[in-house]
Design a protein around this motif. Structure first.
Motif, PDB file in Angstrom:
ATOM      1  N   GLY A  70      41.461  49.338  54.397  1.00 26.40           N
ATOM      2  CA  GLY A  70      40.397  48.433  54.021  1.00 26.40           C
ATOM      3  C   GLY A  70      40.749  46.984  54.256  1.00 26.40           C
ATOM      4  O   GLY A  70      41.896  46.646  54.550  1.00 26.40           O
ATOM      5  N   VAL A  71      39.754  46.155  54.116  1.00 26.23           N
ATOM      6  CA  VAL A  71      39.896  44.711  54.256  1.00 26.23           C
ATOM      7  C   VAL A  71      39.160  44.104  53.065  1.00 26.23           C
ATOM      8  O   VAL A  71      38.018  44.464  52.797  1.00 26.23           O
ATOM      9  N   VAL A  72      39.829  43.209  52.340  1.00 22.71           N
ATOM     10  CA  VAL A  72      39.200  42.578  51.180  1.00 22.71           C
ATOM     11  C   VAL A  72      39.403  41.070  51.218  1.00 22.71           C
ATOM     12  O   VAL A  72      40.409  40.575  51.716  1.00 22.71           O
ATOM     13  N   ARG A  73      38.426  40.380  50.691  1.00 24.72           N
ATOM     14  CA  ARG A  73      38.514  38.925  50.526  1.00 24.72           C
ATOM     15  C   ARG A  73      39.044  38.699  49.112  1.00 24.72           C
ATOM     16  O   ARG A  73      38.489  39.219  48.153  1.00 24.72           O
ATOM     17  N   THR A  74      40.107  37.938  48.983  1.00 33.81           N
ATOM     18  CA  THR A  74      40.716  37.712  47.674  1.00 33.81           C
ATOM     19  C   THR A  74      40.114  36.479  47.002  1.00 33.81           C
ATOM     20  O   THR A  74      39.573  35.599  47.657  1.00 33.81           O
ATOM     21  N   SER A  75      40.237  36.461  45.676  1.00 31.24           N
ATOM     22  CA  SER A  75      39.801  35.302  44.903  1.00 31.24           C
ATOM     23  C   SER A  75      41.033  34.487  44.532  1.00 31.24           C
ATOM     24  O   SER A  75      42.148  34.868  44.855  1.00 31.24           O
ATOM     25  N   GLY A  76      40.839  33.379  43.864  1.00 32.73           N
ATOM     26  CA  GLY A  76      41.964  32.564  43.427  1.00 32.73           C
ATOM     27  C   GLY A  76      41.946  31.191  44.052  1.00 32.73           C
ATOM     28  O   GLY A  76      41.015  30.826  44.779  1.00 32.73           O
TER      29      GLY A  76
END
Length: 102
Positions: A70-76
């Protein structure tokens, strides 16, 4: 803030794979069932929460996992794109190329 992957929706479907034609013309399955699950999350994901969730999945179902990706966009403070991949009970989460904006 986006929470764990469970906020997305999942869809699963079982289907057989590995058909081998026998001498009698009957098709035989290499295994009896194979399932898949897709998760989608709107927005960015807290990477530490995702890793904790993945650890829990591996602890509970690692012997049944075949492949994960998978590919995810991270927060922070400094969001980035993370790549999730694994085989069996071994899963890696790594940062995509710095040239790709989050």
């Amino acid at each position: 803030e986006s929470a764990a992957p469970s906020q997305g929706h999942g869809h699963g479907h079982g289907h057989g794979h590995g058909h081998d034609a026998a001498a009698d013309g009957e098709a035989h399955h290499a295994h009896t069932s194979f399932g898949s699950l897709g998760l989608e999350v709107a927005g960015a994901v807290d990477l530490e929460k995702l890793k904790a969730w993945l650890r829990d999945v591996v602890e509970k179902h690692g012997d049944k996992l075949v492949r994960i990706k998978g590919v995810v966009r991270t927060s922070g403070a400094q969001p980035f794109i993370a790549i999730v991949q694994g085989v069996g009970g071994h899963i890696e989460v790594s940062e995509a190329s710095a040239a790709q904006p989050a």
